[in-house]
Design an enzyme around this catalytic site. Structure first.
Site, short mmCIF file in Angstrom:
data_model
loop_
_atom_site.label_atom_id
_atom_site.label_comp_id
_atom_site.label_asym_id
_atom_site.label_seq_id
_atom_site.Cartn_x
_atom_site.Cartn_y
_atom_site.Cartn_z
N HIS A 79 8.20 -4.80 0.31
CA HIS A 79 6.91 -4.46 0.92
C HIS A 79 5.83 -5.50 0.64
O HIS A 79 5.79 -6.10 -0.43
CB HIS A 79 6.45 -3.05 0.55
N ASP A 81 2.45 -5.02 0.75
CA ASP A 81 1.23 -4.56 0.07
C ASP A 81 1.45 -4.42 -1.43
O ASP A 81 2.58 -4.40 -1.91
CB ASP A 81 0.78 -3.21 0.65
N ASP A 118 5.34 -6.14 -8.04
CA ASP A 118 5.73 -5.02 -7.16
C ASP A 118 4.91 -5.17 -5.89
O ASP A 118 3.75 -4.77 -5.85
CB ASP A 118 5.45 -3.71 -7.89
N GLU A 148 3.44 0.50 1.71
CA GLU A 148 4.45 1.25 0.95
C GLU A 148 3.79 2.10 -0.13
O GLU A 148 4.21 3.21 -0.42
CB GLU A 148 5.45 0.27 0.30
N GLU A 149 2.74 1.55 -0.72
CA GLU A 149 2.13 2.19 -1.90
C GLU A 149 1.27 3.40 -1.54
O GLU A 149 0.69 4.02 -2.43
CB GLU A 149 1.30 1.15 -2.68
N ASP A 172 13.10 -3.75 -4.38
CA ASP A 172 11.91 -3.11 -4.95
C ASP A 172 12.28 -2.23 -6.15
O ASP A 172 11.62 -1.25 -6.43
CB ASP A 172 11.20 -2.29 -3.85
N HIS A 461 1.44 -0.82 -11.01
CA HIS A 461 0.28 -0.07 -10.53
C HIS A 461 -0.84 -0.01 -11.57
O HIS A 461 -1.83 0.68 -11.36
CB HIS A 461 0.64 1.37 -10.10
ZN LIG Z 1 7.08 -1.35 -4.85
#
Ligand SMILES: [Zn+2]
Length: 492
Positions: A79, A81, A118, A148-149, A172, A461
């Protein structure tokens, strides 16, 4: 990459060059245009066509290297983003393309912000692989999703007809040494019970009962840890008290997110003034039993009573009984274990939120399974609760599960390459949470043989996000080895 770069000297050089370039491009979820432009420019420079669907996901077909034209097409997927978190005091901000790399031994992180490994590692790896003409591979399709997030939005909007590949490599995963071959699908449900309120009895006392102190956690990957669910604990304490002390429920609320095990919940009850002491002691008794039940798995949980706001019209006696029965009946926790992997949950459901609005109580659950065929029974249980309580069930299917296939050809190739490269066996596993691959499989008409792996990424994150540099090289070698192995002509 400049010679002064923190990453100078790291291998594979072209991977790290692409990775560093991505750290300078803002790519928060739903605002991927700058990174999409970056990928388009790169594709143009490499003579590659870029397809984009209405969901803004990119598909880039890549021709096979000489001699590998007849191999099955492999989809490489990651992904675009990233989660853009920062320390409040940091001048850096990924949302504005300001990520300042820092190295601590074998770990790479960002100063005061998320790093975006990520899933920047996936995008950088795809670019580096395709550019290097010395690396053999069959036809490839690079699938770069957006958003995706934020609930796998991009994958959910994917136009699967853009993809022809029969093998999908999801890049991922965040644990080195593992090949992931399955994940859970999910369905949200809302039980809505609308039932009668009546004026409070004269002189009734209003009390608030609250549950707090539980550890909570992810409602999928943490569902088998024995953590208390604050809404269920509250319902249990109230129902136990209700057996000896009559009271009427005014409200019942708890949980903040469908994705998390509720840590807090509170109810207001209306009880005859001369029974207040009895009610308090009944809750205290329930609290002692509940704390004992969770002594080993969630020792912090407790139930407390405090004065509540005066309430004019609690639910009726009959309604109170019905609502407490409904909370007691809604299942929460693991329902079945994986037949393939020890200790892994196959099917679970988690009561995530209780919401009082007017005459209505809503109980919102998120149910998960890697086995799609198991899910109707879970939904039927919740539907039965709604039916018994005179309520309704609303259901929202999110995506199906990715059921592990231990006979998968992709898994066999992954294991062969892993063992050849690293002289040991990989851990083959699945996760009890959602992955984009499950959504993508649901968007493609034909069957996909899927596998997921990646380098070691910790604390994603969060501003503590970091990636292990040596495992990036392992990830790279596994990827290169896989596309080679899987495209070898028969008999070679
Ligand atoms: Zn991810």
């Amino acid at each position: 990459m400049s010679d002064g770069s923190l990453l100078a000297g790291l291998e594979p050089r072209s991977f790290w060059g692409h990775f560093e370039a991505l750290t300078k491009i803002a790519r928060p979820s739903r605002h991927e245009e700058p990174v999409i432009e970056h990928v388009r420019a790169w594709a143009a420079a490499n003579g590659l066509e870029v397809k984009q669907d209405a969901g803004r996901n990119l598909v880039i077909p890549v021709p096979a290297t000489p001699g590998r034209e007849s191999a099955d097409t492999i989809i490489l997927q990651g992904h675009l983003d990233m989660v853009c978190e920062k320390e409040p005091s940091s001048p850096n901000d990924p949302a504005e393309g300001r990520i300042v790399l820092q190295r601590d031994g074998d770990w790479l992180s960002a100063d005061g912000t998320t790093l975006g490994a990520d899933d920047g590692v996936a995008i950088a790896a795809m670019m580096a692989l395709v550019e290097d003409a010395s690396l053999p591979h069959g036809p490839l399709e690079l699938l770069m999703t957006v958003a995706e997030e934020v609930g796998l939005e991009g994958a959910n909007a994917l136009d699967g007809s853009l993809l022809t590949g029969s093998v999908l490599l999801n890049l991922d995963s965040e644990e080195d040494g593992r090949l992931t071959v399955g994940c859970a699908g999910s369905t949200d449900t809302w039980i809505r019970i609308t039932t009668a309120r009546e004026p409070a009895a004269d002189g009734a006392a209003s009390l608030s009962v609250s549950v707090s102190g539980g550890a909570g956690g992810h409602s999928g990957s943490g569902i088998a840890l024995g953590r208390s669910n604050a809404v269920k604990v509250l319902g249990r304490a109230l129902r136990e008290a209700h057996e000896t002390v009559p009271f009427r429920l005014v409200s019942l609320d708890g949980g903040k997110s469908r994705n998390a095990i509720p840590r807090d919940a509170a109810a207001v009850v209306s009880v005859a003034a001369d029974r207040e002491a009895d009610f308090r002691s009944a809750i205290e008794t329930a609290n002692a039993t509940i704390r004992d039940a969770f002594a080993k798995t969630d020792a912090g949980v407790s139930v407390a009573v405090s004065p509540g706001e005066a309430a004019a019209d609690p639910w009726s006696d009959a309604a109170t009984t019905t609502l407490l029965d409904a909370v007691a009946l809604v299942p929460t926790g693991p329902l079945a274990m994986s037949p393939d992997f020890d200790g892994l949950v196959e099917t679970s459901t988690s009561l995530g939120e209780a919401i009082t609005e007017g005459d209505q109580l809503t109980l919102h659950s998120l149910s998960r399974s890697s086995n799609d065929a198991a899910m109707p029974d879970v939904i039927a249980t919740l539907d039965a609760v709604a039916g018994l309580a005179g309520g309704t069930l609303e259901e929202k299917f999110n995506y199906g599960g990715w059921r592990p296939n231990l006979d998968s050809a992709a898994l066999a190739a992954g294991k062969t390459v892993y063992e050849r490269l690293f002289g040991e066996r990989p851990i083959v596993t699945a996760v009890h949470a959602g992955l984009e691959s499950a959504v993508i499989a649901g968007k493609v008409e034909h069957d996909l043989d899927m596998l997921s792996f990646g380098p070691q990424i910790e604390f994603p994150h969060s501003p503590d996000e970091r990636v292990s540099i040596p495992t990036v090289e392992r990830f790279w070698r596994l990827l290169v080895g896989f596309v080679d192995e899987a495209s070898k002509p028969a008999g070679a």
